[in-house]
Design an enzyme around this catalytic site. Structure first.
Site, PDB file in Angstrom:
ATOM      1  N   GLU A 153      -9.802  -9.353   3.996  1.00 54.73           N
ATOM      2  CA  GLU A 153     -10.059  -8.012   3.738  1.00 54.73           C
ATOM      3  C   GLU A 153     -11.327  -7.935   3.012  1.00 54.73           C
ATOM      4  O   GLU A 153     -11.670  -8.390   1.994  1.00 54.73           O
ATOM      5  CB  GLU A 153      -9.063  -7.430   2.686  1.00 54.73           C
ATOM      6  CG  GLU A 153      -9.220  -6.001   2.321  1.00 54.73           C
ATOM      7  CD  GLU A 153      -8.155  -5.211   1.575  1.00 54.73           C
ATOM      8  OE1 GLU A 153      -8.050  -4.034   1.196  1.00 54.73           O
ATOM      9  OE2 GLU A 153      -7.027  -5.672   1.530  1.00 54.73           O
TER      10      GLU A 153
ATOM     11  N   SER B  31       0.950  -1.121  -0.050  1.00 56.70           N
ATOM     12  CA  SER B  31      -0.122  -0.060  -0.016  1.00 56.70           C
ATOM     13  C   SER B  31       0.799   1.293   0.025  1.00 56.70           C
ATOM     14  O   SER B  31       0.284   2.420  -0.153  1.00 56.70           O
ATOM     15  CB  SER B  31      -0.773   0.023   1.161  1.00 56.70           C
ATOM     16  OG  SER B  31      -0.290  -0.243   2.220  1.00 56.70           O
TER      17      SER B  31
END
Length: 386
Positions: free
Chosen positions: A251, A113
């Site tokens: 997720e 990320s």
């Protein structure tokens, strides 16, 4: 071993001999023993003052791990067995790693990320392994306590199990990580996870919304919202467990699906947008601090992101104040102009400048000296008011 450096103001003195040094050392140790009895912090402060060893080897690469203070897989298994929630936060540099360390976070994930929150891309896909290794090394210097997990970036483990193992080895050897994380549960990913584990490297799996697969998923879309998808999430998590993963990230899946996966597995589940029924939780550092909106979140802010602070507002305010004070001349004032030159030295300096034919420079120096003197005198005001 701690080395002590004693500064003798007069090294040629007859007192500067072995006997004197020995007496000085004994006096120091006696004082240190008393301080240690009274206050550990005072004792260690004194040690720092008497040591010529750098306090932190910030630039020397990842620090040696101390198994007595570093969170290990054994610690995570113990927490999981006792149903104690596991805390995970991403970090991408030395300062964020130090903050995680200070807060006592269990696991520090150097996530891909970083591609979005540090490098400004819309997705996690562009970041390279070399870029990830830079982030890993910086984090390894700052985080002493958390288990360090490094993401395998897109394109570095999909081709073959040998590619996957080679990449994982680099993340540990060059990045200073304790474990790696990889996304997805296709047969090739399961094989990769198994091969990495067999190579002696701990692996964290990742199912549900897997950002590296947005080309197939059709974007950042939640998973497990119908029967087939929900079953696939659970089955994929179980397959990763059988491959040897020590934990699995879930997720963007519905809480019942996360609860089912957590119940079905013998290893911890780490939720992000998966509800409260996981073994632990993970959030992106910048998201939970309310620091900024990276490109994707500026378009679609995930509903699962809770801002535990609004650090971005504080940063913006500080930068605006800095710009204003520099613009109006109030910064730097006397307090933040600490380095002095004596009055006689100023005169000699001006004379030297004039000899060099630098009349304009001499005038500027004289004017600055006069303003500084006025600003430092009682009631002298500040340079901004002159």
């Amino acid at each position: 071993m701690i080395h002590y450096k004693f500064n003798n103001p007069n090294p040629t003195s007859p007192h500067n001999n072995t006997k004197t040094k020995k007496m000085t050392t004994l006096a120091f140790l006696s004082k240190a023993k008393t301080l240690k009895t009274n206050s550990n912090s005072n004792f260690f402060t004194l040690l720092r003052c008497m040591s010529n060893v750098p306090e932190n080897t910030v630039y020397g690469g990842p620090k040696n791990q101390n198994p007595n203070q570093r969170v290990t897989l054994t610690h995570l298994r113990q927490k999981h067995r006792k149903a104690q929630p596991i805390t995970v936060v991403t970090a991408y540099d030395y300062p964020s790693a130090v903050h995680l360390d200070t807060a006592g976070i269990d696991v520090c994930l150097v996530g891909d990320s970083a591609s979005m929150v540090v490098h400004g891309h819309d997705t996690t896909l562009p970041i390279s392994l070399d870029e990830m290794l830079v982030h890993c090394r910086a984090v390894a210097r700052g985080a002493q306590r958390p288990l360090l997990v490094g993401d395998l970036p897109f394109g570095t483990y999909e081709s073959s199990t040998s590619q996957a193992v080679d990449t994982a080895v680099r993340v540990l050897k060059e990045g200073g990580m304790d474990a790696i994380k990889l996304e997805g549960g296709s047969p090739s990913r399961i094989s990769a996870a198994k091969a990495i584990v067999e190579a002696g490297i701990a692996v964290m799996g990742h199912v549900g919304l897997t950002p590296q697969a947005i080309s197939v998923l059709g974007g950042f879309r939640p998973q497990g919202k119908n029967v087939a998808s929900a079953v696939k999430v659970v089955e994929t998590a179980m397959a990763l467990q059988e491959a040897g993963c020590f934990s699995v990230v879930l997720e963007c899946v519905p809480p019942p699906v996360a609860a089912a996966a957590t119940s079905a597995l013998r290893i911890p589940t780490i939720g992000i947008g998966a509800g409260p029924f996981c073994s632990g939780q993970v959030l992106v550092y910048h998201d939970l601090l309310g620091m900024l909106q990276h490109p994707h979140h500026a378009k679609v802010t995930p509903k699962f992101c809770k801002q535990f602070a609004r650090v971005g507002d504080v940063i913006n305010k500080a930068l605006l104040e800095y710009r204003e004070e520099v613009t109006n001349g109030s910064f730097p004032g006397p307090v933040h102009s600490p380095y002095k030159i004596g009055g006689s030295d100023v005169k000699d300096f001006l004379n030297e400048l004039q000899k060099l034919g630098l009349e304009k420079a001499a005038s500027a120096a004289a004017e600055a000296a006069e303003k500084t003197s006025k600003a430092e005198s009682p009631g002298g005001g500040s340079p901004a008011s002159d």
